[in-house]
Design a protein around this motif. Structure first.
Motif, PDB file in Angstrom:
ATOM      1  N   LEU A  82       0.826  -1.208   0.000  1.00 46.76           N
ATOM      2  CA  LEU A  82       0.000   0.000   0.000  1.00 46.76           C
ATOM      3  C   LEU A  82       0.858   1.254   0.000  1.00 46.76           C
ATOM      4  O   LEU A  82       0.520   2.257  -0.623  1.00 46.76           O
ATOM      5  N   THR A  83       1.972   1.199   0.689  1.00 53.50           N
ATOM      6  CA  THR A  83       2.853   2.373   0.737  1.00 53.50           C
ATOM      7  C   THR A  83       3.380   2.729  -0.648  1.00 53.50           C
ATOM      8  O   THR A  83       3.524   3.892  -0.995  1.00 53.50           O
ATOM      9  N   ALA A  84       3.652   1.698  -1.475  1.00 53.00           N
ATOM     10  CA  ALA A  84       4.136   1.971  -2.827  1.00 53.00           C
ATOM     11  C   ALA A  84       3.055   2.610  -3.687  1.00 53.00           C
ATOM     12  O   ALA A  84       3.311   3.522  -4.489  1.00 53.00           O
ATOM     13  N   VAL A  85       1.821   2.147  -3.543  1.00 51.15           N
ATOM     14  CA  VAL A  85       0.708   2.721  -4.298  1.00 51.15           C
ATOM     15  C   VAL A  85       0.499   4.186  -3.904  1.00 51.15           C
ATOM     16  O   VAL A  85       0.334   5.066  -4.758  1.00 51.15           O
TER      17      VAL A  85
END
Length: 489
Positions: free
Chosen positions: A25-28
């Motif tokens: 989620l952090t990458a998104v």
């Protein structure tokens, strides 16, 4: 919804067997934030004003961290005080430089860019090709007190009439009184949408203080729908004024005389007035005119004698024109008014009385010949004609195309718009047949070489104003000017 304009792809249902890739989620979130930051940086870099604002904010933050908030507050207080003093001392310059710029930025984001995509789709000005939606792009938005100017880059294949036919729909969409289109010189792919947000022409316009000396290449005679003073060129031009009874032709003539009054007083300008209606319109200013013919005849005189007087005045103007042509030949292409050789303005209150409704055939022939010569050759040598008429048809005034500036007041027939301002003028917003009869002096001004007519309201010069003009600006005593002839009544 793409609210900023641009392209948008159709996301119809397409089933594909794609291997699933799991991302944290952090990458998104990081990717989304990065895209937004990149778009924001690109938007700022394309706008020098935004770069300046961002720079000032960064400097303010740095100063606050390094030295505390007092220096920043002091600068803000000084800037605010300067703006406050400026707004009170010189509001005429404060409004366009500060208020209107801020208003344009605000309305660009809160009105036009926000609803741009649905407006383009609803009016059919957007295009869809192979599932991709293309929108005309907003280039810039600027505002005045009553007009928003939205500059647009059209899509390939679009023309100005495509937008002009949607003027009322665009006005309704963006909450404006009216919307008209304007071309952009040198930019064939762009146009400007004039959104009238409030109409400043519903109230009479007081006469402007005459400039001394008068600006003959731009006389202040009216207020434009953008709230600014509208100027009309007289030196090197002829003016045709068309309007129905009660439309305000007298307002146009007296606005011109008012703007010329300082030049009349100093004998840089001579007005030769012809009022075939017995002097009903222009007699009050007779003391300001070098010549004044109003159609009066002595008791028992020939009823057609005054028609010969009309012809004589126009032929005298032709004589002056011929003499000046001989003097300027090979020296200059445009006359410069002086006290010895003033600008001569021939004002004719009812042109049809000289061209169509005249009884003396010989006088009519002489008048037509003299008028044709003046209109075709006179403006370069300082002999300008201002003619007012109710009916612009060719059988009434055959030389209407010789007037480079045409002023169209309220008329009774839509066809009169095309006859006066040219084909397509009404489609571009010059709806003179719809002018309210309670607003005399409202007009559309068309000029050769300018495709769109400007909507204005001429000043309302009352009888008291005319009396004051005569008292202040009657010509100073001087010897008879070369080419001038004593007044005829």
């Amino acid at each position: 919804m793409n609210r900023m304009g641009g392209d948008r792809r159709d996301t119809g249902p397409v089933r594909l067997n794609i291997a699933r890739v799991r991302l944290p989620l952090t990458a998104v979130v990081a990717a989304w934030v990065g895209r937004r930051l990149a778009a924001g940086v690109w938007w700022v870099l394309r706008r020098p004003g935004a770069v300046t604002v961002v720079g000032l904010v960064l400097v303010a933050l740095w100063v606050t961290v390094a030295h505390g908030p007092l220096p920043v507050l002091a600068v803000v207080a000084v800037a605010g005080s300067t703006l406050l003093i400026w707004s009170h001392v010189h509001p005429g310059s404060f409004a366009p430089v500060v208020v209107w710029r801020a208003r344009g930025l605000w309305r660009a984001g809160s009105v036009y860019r926000w609803a741009w995509q649905p407006a383009m789709v609803a009016t059919g000005l957007a295009m869809r090709v192979d599932g991709t939606e293309y929108l005309p792009r907003i280039v810039s938005v600027s505002s005045t007190q009553s007009v928003d100017r939205v500059r647009v880059r059209m899509l390939p294949g679009q023309t100005q009439p495509d937008w002009a036919t949607n003027g009322q729909r665009l006005a309704q969409t963006f909450g404006a009184v009216d919307c008209r289109t304007r071309s952009v010189p040198g930019k064939v792919h762009e146009l400007v949408l004039w959104f009238l947000t409030a109409d400043p022409l519903t109230r009479p316009v007081a006469p402007f203080e005459p400039a001394d000396p008068p600006a003959l290449k731009g006389l202040p005679v009216a207020k434009g729908e953008d709230g600014q003073i509208h100027r009309v060129r007289l030196l090197g031009a002829h003016l045709l004024v068309v309007g129905a009874t009660g439309a305000g032709k007298g307002s146009v003539l007296w606005s011109l005389i008012n703007a010329l009054s300082a030049g009349i007083r100093d004998r840089l300008v001579q007005v030769w007035a012809i009022d075939p209606k017995g002097g009903m319109e222009l007699a009050a200013g007779a003391d300001m005119f070098a010549r004044f013919v109003y159609g009066g005849t002595p008791d028992g005189g020939d009823d057609t004698a005054y028609e010969v007087q009309f012809a004589q005045v126009l032929e005298d103007a032709v004589t002056v024109m011929r003499r000046r042509q001989a003097a300027l030949r090979g020296r200059a292409r445009l006359h410069t008014p002086t006290t010895d050789e003033p600008l001569i303005v021939v004002i004719i209150d009812e042109l049809a009385s000289l061209t169509a409704y005249i009884n003396d055939r010989d006088a009519k022939r002489r008048i037509t010949a003299a008028l044709s010569l003046l209109l075709s050759q006179g403006r370069a040598v300082g002999v300008s004609v201002v003619g007012a008429v109710q009916d612009p048809r060719k059988d009434i005034i055959s030389m209407r195309d010789l007037f480079p500036t045409r002023i169209l007041l309220r008329v009774t027939e839509p066809e009169h718009v095309a006859l006066t301002l040219g084909q397509g003028a009404r489609d571009r917003g010059a709806t003179a047949d719809l002018i309210d009869d309670a607003t005399p002096g409202v007009a559309y001004i068309g000029q050769d070489g300018v495709p769109e007519a400007a909507r204005v309201r001429f000043t309302h010069v009352t009888d008291d104003d005319i009396t004051t003009l005569v008292q202040r600006y009657a010509p100073r005593a001087a010897a008879l000017l070369p080419g001038a002839i004593a007044a005829v009544s």
